[in-house]
Motif scaffolding. Sequence first.
Motif, short mmCIF file in Angstrom:
data_model
loop_
_atom_site.label_atom_id
_atom_site.label_comp_id
_atom_site.label_asym_id
_atom_site.label_seq_id
_atom_site.Cartn_x
_atom_site.Cartn_y
_atom_site.Cartn_z
N ILE A 170 -21.77 -8.17 18.07
CA ILE A 170 -22.45 -7.08 18.74
C ILE A 170 -21.43 -6.05 19.21
O ILE A 170 -20.31 -6.38 19.58
CB ILE A 170 -23.30 -7.57 19.94
CG1 ILE A 170 -22.42 -8.28 20.96
CG2 ILE A 170 -24.43 -8.46 19.48
CD1 ILE A 170 -23.12 -8.57 22.27
N ALA A 171 -21.84 -4.80 19.19
CA ALA A 171 -20.99 -3.73 19.69
C ALA A 171 -21.03 -3.75 21.21
O ALA A 171 -22.10 -3.91 21.81
CB ALA A 171 -21.46 -2.39 19.16
N ILE A 172 -19.86 -3.60 21.83
CA ILE A 172 -19.80 -3.51 23.29
C ILE A 172 -19.73 -2.05 23.73
O ILE A 172 -19.83 -1.75 24.91
CB ILE A 172 -18.61 -4.31 23.87
CG1 ILE A 172 -17.28 -3.78 23.35
CG2 ILE A 172 -18.79 -5.79 23.55
CD1 ILE A 172 -16.05 -4.40 24.03
N GLY A 173 -19.57 -1.15 22.77
CA GLY A 173 -19.50 0.27 23.07
C GLY A 173 -19.27 1.08 21.80
O GLY A 173 -19.31 0.53 20.70
N HIS A 174 -19.00 2.37 22.00
CA HIS A 174 -18.77 3.28 20.88
C HIS A 174 -17.64 4.26 21.20
O HIS A 174 -17.42 4.59 22.36
CB HIS A 174 -20.05 4.07 20.55
CG HIS A 174 -21.08 3.21 19.93
ND1 HIS A 174 -21.94 2.44 20.68
CD2 HIS A 174 -21.38 2.98 18.64
CE1 HIS A 174 -22.73 1.77 19.86
NE2 HIS A 174 -22.42 2.08 18.62
N LEU B 98 -18.17 2.13 26.87
CA LEU B 98 -18.69 0.77 26.82
C LEU B 98 -20.07 0.70 27.44
O LEU B 98 -20.41 1.51 28.32
CB LEU B 98 -17.76 -0.18 27.59
CG LEU B 98 -16.33 -0.30 27.07
CD1 LEU B 98 -15.53 -1.24 27.95
CD2 LEU B 98 -16.31 -0.79 25.63
N ASP B 99 -20.84 -0.26 27.00
CA ASP B 99 -22.11 -0.55 27.66
C ASP B 99 -21.77 -0.92 29.10
O ASP B 99 -20.87 -1.75 29.33
CB ASP B 99 -22.77 -1.72 26.92
CG ASP B 99 -24.12 -2.11 27.50
OD1 ASP B 99 -24.27 -2.12 28.75
OD2 ASP B 99 -25.00 -2.44 26.72
N TYR C 9 -20.66 -4.33 30.52
CA TYR C 9 -19.32 -4.89 30.33
C TYR C 9 -18.30 -4.33 31.31
O TYR C 9 -17.10 -4.59 31.20
CB TYR C 9 -18.84 -4.65 28.89
CG TYR C 9 -19.71 -5.35 27.89
CD1 TYR C 9 -19.61 -6.73 27.69
CD2 TYR C 9 -20.66 -4.65 27.15
CE1 TYR C 9 -20.43 -7.38 26.78
CE2 TYR C 9 -21.48 -5.30 26.24
CZ TYR C 9 -21.36 -6.66 26.07
OH TYR C 9 -22.18 -7.29 25.18
N GLY D 55 -15.59 -6.49 32.85
CA GLY D 55 -14.53 -6.90 31.94
C GLY D 55 -13.29 -6.01 32.02
O GLY D 55 -12.23 -6.38 31.52
N THR E 168 -12.76 -2.66 16.03
CA THR E 168 -13.94 -1.83 15.76
C THR E 168 -14.63 -2.31 14.50
O THR E 168 -14.05 -3.06 13.69
CB THR E 168 -13.54 -0.35 15.60
OG1 THR E 168 -12.63 -0.22 14.49
CG2 THR E 168 -12.92 0.21 16.86
N ILE F 145 -16.02 -3.53 19.04
CA ILE F 145 -16.50 -4.91 19.15
C ILE F 145 -15.66 -5.77 20.08
O ILE F 145 -16.13 -6.80 20.53
CB ILE F 145 -16.66 -5.57 17.76
CG1 ILE F 145 -15.36 -5.54 16.97
CG2 ILE F 145 -17.78 -4.89 16.99
CD1 ILE F 145 -15.40 -6.30 15.67
N ASP F 146 -14.44 -5.33 20.41
CA ASP F 146 -13.63 -6.08 21.37
C ASP F 146 -12.41 -5.26 21.78
O ASP F 146 -12.01 -4.34 21.08
CB ASP F 146 -13.18 -7.43 20.79
CG ASP F 146 -12.92 -8.49 21.86
OD1 ASP F 146 -12.97 -8.16 23.08
OD2 ASP F 146 -12.68 -9.64 21.50
#
Length: 135
Positions: A6-10, A37-38, A41, A44, A58, A125-126
């Motif tokens: 899952i994507a945590i952001g863009h 980021l969403d 998160y 984090g 990504t 993604i991380d």
Amino acid sequence: MDMQLIAIGHIRSSIKDRESAPKMEHEKGAVRARIELDPAYAQGLDSMEPGAQLELFTWFHLSDRTPLMVHPRGATDKPMRGVFTTRSPNRPNPIGLHRVTLISIEAPATLIVEPLEAIDNTPVIDIKPMLKGSK
């Protein structure tokens, strides 16, 4: 077991297409960019500080997932090589690795980083801190 990527952001970047993107982060054309980021998160990011060296992972959402051989750096005058010996974004599972410096953090969960060669709207993604002594 349900395992998902899952994507945590863009990424928000001035680079809008593959043709204008540099091939690596330290080439001319890599830019300062935002990683939005969403907000889920945000925790984090605790203890992250400006100046930190990060590795971003990504998902190259515009990549071709079928090639097993490519011309290095897209140079058709060079012989083709196996995709796993190159940094081409075209590969069976197109995960990008980017080394960046954290410039600042904006609430609730936006990172300003540089230099970054990723295209606008690329999913993140991380995020990992670079190990001390890594170049």
